[in-house]
Design a protein around this motif. Structure first.
Motif, PDB file in Angstrom:
ATOM      1  N   VAL A 225       0.852  -1.193   0.000  1.00 19.25           N
ATOM      2  CA  VAL A 225       0.000   0.000   0.000  1.00 19.25           C
ATOM      3  C   VAL A 225       0.884   1.237   0.000  1.00 19.25           C
ATOM      4  CG1 VAL A 225      -1.687   1.331   1.301  1.00 19.25           C
ATOM      5  CG2 VAL A 225      -1.914  -1.158   1.151  1.00 19.25           C
ATOM      6  N   VAL A 226       0.572   2.198  -0.895  1.00 19.18           N
ATOM      7  CA  VAL A 226       1.250   3.495  -0.932  1.00 19.18           C
ATOM      8  C   VAL A 226       0.167   4.561  -0.922  1.00 19.18           C
ATOM      9  CG1 VAL A 226       2.848   4.994  -2.166  1.00 19.18           C
ATOM     10  CG2 VAL A 226       3.151   2.516  -2.268  1.00 19.18           C
ATOM     11  N   ARG A 227       0.279   5.508   0.014  1.00 17.79           N
ATOM     12  CA  ARG A 227      -0.756   6.538   0.176  1.00 17.79           C
ATOM     13  C   ARG A 227      -0.200   7.936  -0.094  1.00 17.79           C
ATOM     14  NH1 ARG A 227      -5.603   5.364   2.170  1.00 17.79           N
ATOM     15  NH2 ARG A 227      -5.981   3.281   3.065  1.00 17.79           N
ATOM     16  N   ALA A 228      -1.148   8.833  -0.417  1.00 19.87           N
ATOM     17  CA  ALA A 228      -0.879  10.259  -0.591  1.00 19.87           C
ATOM     18  C   ALA A 228       0.117  10.512  -1.723  1.00 19.87           C
ATOM     19  CB  ALA A 228      -0.388  10.882   0.721  1.00 19.87           C
ATOM     20  N   ILE A 229      -0.251  10.102  -2.923  1.00 17.50           N
ATOM     21  CA  ILE A 229       0.587  10.355  -4.090  1.00 17.50           C
ATOM     22  C   ILE A 229      -0.086  11.391  -4.981  1.00 17.50           C
ATOM     23  CG2 ILE A 229       1.513   8.010  -4.045  1.00 17.50           C
ATOM     24  CD1 ILE A 229      -0.314   7.459  -6.501  1.00 17.50           C
ATOM     25  N   ASN A 230       0.672  11.890  -5.940  1.00 17.53           N
ATOM     26  CA  ASN A 230       0.155  12.868  -6.901  1.00 17.53           C
ATOM     27  C   ASN A 230       0.181  12.239  -8.295  1.00 17.53           C
ATOM     28  OD1 ASN A 230      -0.578  15.078  -8.411  1.00 17.53           O
ATOM     29  ND2 ASN A 230       1.457  16.036  -8.312  1.00 17.53           N
ATOM     30  N   PRO A 231      -0.953  11.701  -8.763  1.00 20.31           N
ATOM     31  CA  PRO A 231      -0.951  11.034 -10.078  1.00 20.31           C
ATOM     32  C   PRO A 231      -0.879  11.999 -11.251  1.00 20.31           C
ATOM     33  CG  PRO A 231      -3.176  11.116  -9.219  1.00 20.31           C
ATOM     34  CD  PRO A 231      -2.288  11.690  -8.140  1.00 20.31           C
ATOM     35  N   ARG A 232      -1.011  13.300 -10.964  1.00 22.68           N
ATOM     36  CA  ARG A 232      -0.952  14.289 -12.048  1.00 22.68           C
ATOM     37  C   ARG A 232       0.469  14.790 -12.313  1.00 22.68           C
ATOM     38  NH1 ARG A 232      -6.284  16.565 -12.771  1.00 22.68           N
ATOM     39  NH2 ARG A 232      -7.725  15.726 -11.212  1.00 22.68           N
ATOM     40  N   ALA A 233       1.435  14.262 -11.556  1.00 15.41           N
ATOM     41  CA  ALA A 233       2.818  14.678 -11.776  1.00 15.41           C
ATOM     42  C   ALA A 233       3.254  14.290 -13.191  1.00 15.41           C
ATOM     43  CB  ALA A 233       3.726  14.027 -10.735  1.00 15.41           C
ATOM     44  N   ASP A 331      -6.499  10.314 -12.727  1.00 18.72           N
ATOM     45  CA  ASP A 331      -5.932  11.568 -12.221  1.00 18.72           C
ATOM     46  C   ASP A 331      -6.425  11.900 -10.820  1.00 18.72           C
ATOM     47  OD1 ASP A 331      -4.520  11.855 -14.512  1.00 18.72           O
ATOM     48  OD2 ASP A 331      -5.855  13.337 -15.430  1.00 18.72           O
ATOM     49  N   ASP A 332      -7.475  11.226 -10.376  1.00 22.51           N
ATOM     50  CA  ASP A 332      -8.014  11.487  -9.048  1.00 22.51           C
ATOM     51  C   ASP A 332      -7.520  10.484  -8.016  1.00 22.51           C
ATOM     52  OD1 ASP A 332      -9.532  13.619 -10.045  1.00 22.51           O
ATOM     53  OD2 ASP A 332     -11.130  12.247 -10.693  1.00 22.51           O
ATOM     54  N   THR A 333      -6.695   9.533  -8.446  1.00 20.62           N
ATOM     55  CA  THR A 333      -6.196   8.518  -7.514  1.00 20.62           C
ATOM     56  C   THR A 333      -5.254   9.167  -6.502  1.00 20.62           C
ATOM     57  OG1 THR A 333      -6.386   6.786  -9.188  1.00 20.62           O
ATOM     58  CG2 THR A 333      -4.895   6.369  -7.337  1.00 20.62           C
ATOM     59  N   ARG A 334      -5.414   8.780  -5.251  1.00 18.97           N
ATOM     60  CA  ARG A 334      -4.545   9.292  -4.187  1.00 18.97           C
ATOM     61  C   ARG A 334      -3.800   8.168  -3.471  1.00 18.97           C
ATOM     62  NH1 ARG A 334      -4.901  12.830  -6.786  1.00 18.97           N
ATOM     63  NH2 ARG A 334      -5.681  14.932  -6.471  1.00 18.97           N
ATOM     64  N   ASN A 335      -4.382   6.984  -3.468  1.00 19.88           N
ATOM     65  CA  ASN A 335      -3.787   5.853  -2.756  1.00 19.88           C
ATOM     66  C   ASN A 335      -3.768   4.655  -3.710  1.00 19.88           C
ATOM     67  OD1 ASN A 335      -3.868   7.394  -0.210  1.00 19.88           O
ATOM     68  ND2 ASN A 335      -6.085   7.059  -0.375  1.00 19.88           N
ATOM     69  N   CYS A 389       5.937  10.735  -8.164  1.00 18.81           N
ATOM     70  CA  CYS A 389       4.575  11.117  -7.764  1.00 18.81           C
ATOM     71  C   CYS A 389       4.477  11.442  -6.270  1.00 18.81           C
ATOM     72  CB  CYS A 389       3.598   9.983  -8.092  1.00 18.81           C
ATOM     73  SG  CYS A 389       3.577   9.507  -9.823  1.00 18.81           S
ATOM     74  N   GLY A 390       5.598  11.498  -5.624  1.00 22.15           N
ATOM     75  CA  GLY A 390       5.554  11.701  -4.184  1.00 22.15           C
ATOM     76  C   GLY A 390       5.142  13.107  -3.789  1.00 22.15           C
ATOM     77  N   THR A 391       4.513  13.205  -2.630  1.00 23.94           N
ATOM     78  CA  THR A 391       4.170  14.488  -2.005  1.00 23.94           C
ATOM     79  C   THR A 391       4.817  14.491  -0.627  1.00 23.94           C
ATOM     80  OG1 THR A 391       2.144  13.658  -0.989  1.00 23.94           O
ATOM     81  CG2 THR A 391       1.976  14.494  -3.241  1.00 23.94           C
ATOM     82  N   GLY A 392       4.657  15.563   0.077  1.00 23.49           N
ATOM     83  CA  GLY A 392       5.229  15.624   1.414  1.00 23.49           C
ATOM     84  C   GLY A 392       4.589  14.641   2.379  1.00 23.49           C
ATOM     85  N   GLU A 393       3.422  14.113   2.016  1.00 19.47           N
ATOM     86  CA  GLU A 393       2.720  13.203   2.909  1.00 19.47           C
ATOM     87  C   GLU A 393       2.764  11.745   2.428  1.00 19.47           C
ATOM     88  OE1 GLU A 393      -1.199  14.735   3.051  1.00 19.47           O
ATOM     89  OE2 GLU A 393      -0.625  16.605   4.051  1.00 19.47           O
ATOM     90  N   THR A 394       3.484  11.464   1.340  1.00 19.69           N
ATOM     91  CA  THR A 394       3.519  10.110   0.798  1.00 19.69           C
ATOM     92  C   THR A 394       4.095   9.139   1.818  1.00 19.69           C
ATOM     93  OG1 THR A 394       3.784  10.955  -1.443  1.00 19.69           O
ATOM     94  CG2 THR A 394       4.393   8.657  -1.048  1.00 19.69           C
ATOM     95  N   ALA A 395       3.411   8.014   1.993  1.00 19.63           N
ATOM     96  CA  ALA A 395       3.861   6.987   2.937  1.00 19.63           C
ATOM     97  C   ALA A 395       3.500   5.626   2.375  1.00 19.63           C
ATOM     98  CB  ALA A 395       3.202   7.190   4.308  1.00 19.63           C
TER      99      ALA A 395
END
Length: 814
Positions: A225-233, A331-335, A389-395
């Motif tokens: 599981v990978v959460r808090a990504i940016n698929p629009r990168a 494009d709306d995927t976050r996790n 696609c990482g953000t500051g909150e990606t985990a």
């Protein structure tokens, strides 16, 4: 398999030129089918930045740009691209630059020009103008860090070569750039870059429950599981370029990452939208009636022969082939949930073809993918997701790895003496061991024997012959000696009583037929309809769904050729085929040339349709009929004299079909196609066909010398009246049975007469033939080698002939 040379050299860089590198791979069995430059030749095109862009004073669609190319002074360039704006970096062709040739094949030279009164000192280029793609929508925009004035070939790494490999199915371990590099290292001795996948720290305590219900489908399933990504990168340009040079179009960053790792390491994977998964995942065989909408937009109906990944609500993807639309990333995927699994090749092979498409993933899984690399490859995918696609909150969570049934490597023994005999050159045990060890194979040695335990990525190493092939590949096929064979030569002389198949082909060609060659496997419907064969021999793995059985007759193949020609307006078709048919026969033993339980006789078949002759003036244009084909069969069998008797055949017209006999033995059939099949095949008229046993056609009587008759032969003509039902053969047989062969030399029919139908109220004249009767005129040739025939002997012979005709056919002298 297509890839750029630069990517391969990142993993293994031997001191070889591009052509030498291609030759090395080809001679090791990895055939390089094509070498192509990444970009065509061009010069003096550099990185430039537009510093100013104003409207052209005399043209609405042109702009006057001031471009900085790192030379100090700005260049004035007139440009008509819609995206020409301040701040972008683009390829700039300087004065004197040579662009790739256009459609006329001539190079395009850049000169100082004047466009609508404004001088232009160069040209700003699109990707299409540089022949990098077909995109002509505007200027090719470069990444902003591009150094001004740098040659565009250096900046975009265009001095590269695309390798296209044609791999055999047993080389699945080479369906990745790293796999090819591993082979190249073994072949050249150049060091191979060791891949290290640093574990990504897990900060989430979360898993998706996975249950493998079909161990014969999936042996291992790993996911994270990978959460808090940016698929629009944006996908990095280096990744876009490498995918493009592998023949893969950039789609979206998550899809690009999955494809990139597949080309890099040979590991197909799938990324699910975590928020669209309901409950846990089940890996199982499909169920009858289930449907799945795929990523390509198609909706397929599943059954128990197809593996799937499903959640508690629906089927999510085709196992090892393609994901489903329900859990596709958008494009709306976050996790996301990253999956990498080991699918058994036997569970994947042929499944794509059932749905009329193929995928890169299915192509790899059905040949075999390393089952030991799932965790390491997920680490690689995870790191790329975080980097791109990482953000500051990606985990991410820890990898959940489920193993239920893994392949067990079976040791394979190689006898050095056997390898030397098969390869055909002297080999030492040290040479064999060095070649196998260089491929990364674990081995142990005894005197004259090497035992190899195949690594997890080599599904093809199962037999001693497989190891012999590996030794030959590494040593190099080009090093094998050229040794002429030494063997006793015994000519195979054909018996004088047989002719060659080539003579049969030549005879049919002389009769106007053209040879065709067709598949031995045919549509099951042909066997059922044309051969009345309800239980044909089925293929275990047909090349196409409509070619699923072995043929027991050549008729269907010829009809297909006829239909193909008629659809293309061929006015006249005469074709033949010499080929085998396949019949069940329990008496056939298993041998070097036969298969137990199956008889494979050779047959010759012909088909005639359309006019008897080519267009000409000497004869009226008449359609071919039964008697034309009968004459062809008689000419083919000559000097043997076939007999034709009425018969029935499931493919032929009742009443217009005959069995062909030689010496009382049936050798085939001849006749018109049944009207039912004419309608089924949409034929304008019925063709005439024949099919004969090839052994009978090849047979010939040994010529025997006969003295020339010393006495003059005598000819007598008689006309007899017989019933319409009496055939010509019956009349000839009756006449021939009356006299010995030494006396009756021949009996030939030369005329047939039938009375015309009577009109209403009309009566037949006295002595005329009755309705239902016909007159046959025969010419009998009589002779004797001992003495000249007297009138008395001739009259006696003719009387016996008439008596035999009256007794056997109720004939009367006309």
């Amino acid at each position: 398999m297509q890839f750029p040379e630069s990517w391969l050299r990142e993993f293994c860089n031997p001191p070889l030129t591009t052509q030498e590198l291609a030759d090395t791979l080809t001679m090791a069995g990895l055939e390089v089918e094509e070498l192509a430059p990444v970009a065509p030749a061009f010069t003096k095109i550099v990185v430039g930045e537009i510093k100013d862009a104003v409207q052209h004073p005399n043209a609405d669609r042109l702009r006057v740009c001031q471009v900085d190319v790192g030379q100090g002074a700005l260049l004035t360039i007139v440009c008509g691209a819609p995206n020409a704006r301040v701040g972008i970096k683009v390829p700039c062709a300087l004065v004197g630059a040579e662009l790739p040739p256009g459609e006329d094949g001539k190079p395009f030279l850049i000169k100082v020009g004047k466009l609508r009164g404004v001088e232009s000192f160069g040209m700003l280029c699109s990707a299409r103008e540089l022949r990098l793609s077909e995109d002509h929508g505007g200027l090719l925009e470069l990444a902003h860090p591009a150094p001004l004035g740098q040659d565009i070939r250096e900046h975009l790494q265009l001095d590269d070569t695309l390798f296209t490999l044609k791999l055999t199915p047993n080389l699945a371990h080479c369906l990745s750039v790293y796999g090819i590099a591993r082979e190249l290292s073994a072949l050249t001795g150049a060091p191979l870059k060791v891949l290290e996948f640093a574990p990504v720290p897990a900060t989430l305590n979360e898993t998706v429950p996975v249950r493998i219900e079909a161990p014969d489908l999936c042996g291992r399933f790993s996911g994270r599981v990978v959460r808090a990504i940016n698929p629009r990168a944006a996908t990095p340009q280096w990744m876009v370029d490498r995918l493009a040079r592998c023949g893969q179009r950039s789609v979206a960053p998550l899809v690009d990452i999955s494809n990139y790792v597949m080309f890099e390491l040979g590991r197909p994977s799938h990324i699910f939208d975590l928020d669209r998964i309901h409950g846990g995942l089940q890996v199982r065989w499909g169920r009858a009636g289930e449907t799945l909408k795929l990523l390509n937009g198609n909706t397929v109906t599943l059954d128990e022969q197809v593996g799937v990944i499903a959640d508690s609500a629906q089927v999510e993807s085709l196992a090892g082939i393609m994901g489903g639309d329900a859990t596709a990333v958008t494009d709306d995927t976050r996790n996301v949930y990253v999956e990498a699994a080991f699918w058994w090749p036997d569970a994947i092979v042929g499944r794509s073809r059932r749905f009329n498409f193929s995928t890169d993933a299915g192509h790899r899984f059905e040949r075999g993918v390393d089952p030991e690399g799932t965790v390491e490859h997920i680490e690689r995918i995870t790191q790329l997701i975080i980097d791109i696609c990482g953000t500051g909150e990606t985990a991410c969570a820890a990898i959940d790895d489920t193993r239920v049934r893994m392949p067990q490597a079976e040791p394979v023994r190689l006898r050095v003496a056997r390898a030397a005999k098969v390869i055909g050159m002297p080999l030492t045990q040290a040479q064999c061991a060095q070649a196998l060890a260089g491929l990364g194979l674990a081995l142990t040695e005894e005197e004259g024997v090497i035992t190899v335990t195949p690594p997890s990525w080599r599904f093809d190493l199962r037999l001693e012959e497989d190891l012999i092939e590996e030794v030959a590949r590494v040593i190099g096929y080009n090093r094998l000696p050229t040794t002429p064979p030494l063997a006793p030569i015994t000519p195979r002389l054909r018996a004088e009583s047989r002719r060659s198949p080539f003579a049969v082909r030549r005879a049919l060609a002389a009769l106007g037929y053209q040879e065709t060659i067709n598949f031995s496997f045919v549509d099951e419907r042909w066997e059922r309809e044309l051969a009345d064969n309800a239980d044909p021999i089925r293929l275990l793995n047909p090349i196409a769904s409509h070619l699923s059985v072995m043929r027991s007759t050549l008729i269907g193949s010829l009809l297909q050729v006829l239909k193909f020609n008629l659809d293309r307006k061929a006015p006249r078709v005469r074709v033949f085929e010499i080929g085998r048919v396949f019949l069940r026969d329990a008496s056939v033993p298993d041998s070097d040339t036969t298969v137990q339980g199956y008889r494979q006789p050779l047959r010759v078949a012909g088909l005639a349709h359309g006019a008897v002759d080519q267009l000409q003036w000497g004869r009226p244009d008449t359609a071919v009929d039964f008697y034309d084909a009968k004459g062809d069969v008689q000419a083919l069998l000559a000097p043997l004299l076939p007999v034709f008797e009425p018969a029935e055949h499931p493919a032929l017209h009742p009443g217009r079909c005959a069995r062909v006999l030689l010496d009382g033995k049936a050798i085939g059939f001849i006749g018109e196609l049944h009207p039912r099949w004419c309608q089924t095949w949409s034929l304008p008229s019925a063709p005439v066909l024949f099919e004969l046993e090839m052994d009978a056609v090849l047979a010939r009587n040994v010529p025997a010398a006969r003295p020339v008759a010393r006495r003059q032969l005598v000819e007598r003509d008689i006309a007899v009246v017989v019933a319409e039902r009496i055939t010509h053969d019956q009349v000839v047989q009756a006449a021939s049975s009356a006299l010995p062969a030494e006396l009756l030399r021949s009996c030939v029919l030369f005329d047939v007469f039938r009375p015309r139908p009577l009109r209403d109220g009309e009566t037949a004249p006295a002595g005329a033939l009755a309705q239902g009767e016909k007159s046959l005129a025969l010419r009998l040739t009589l002779g004797s080698d001992d003495n000249a025939l007297t009138d008395t002997e001739i009259e006696s012979a003719m009387a016996r002939v008439l008596q035999a005709l009256a007794a056997q056919t109720q004939a009367r002298l006309r």
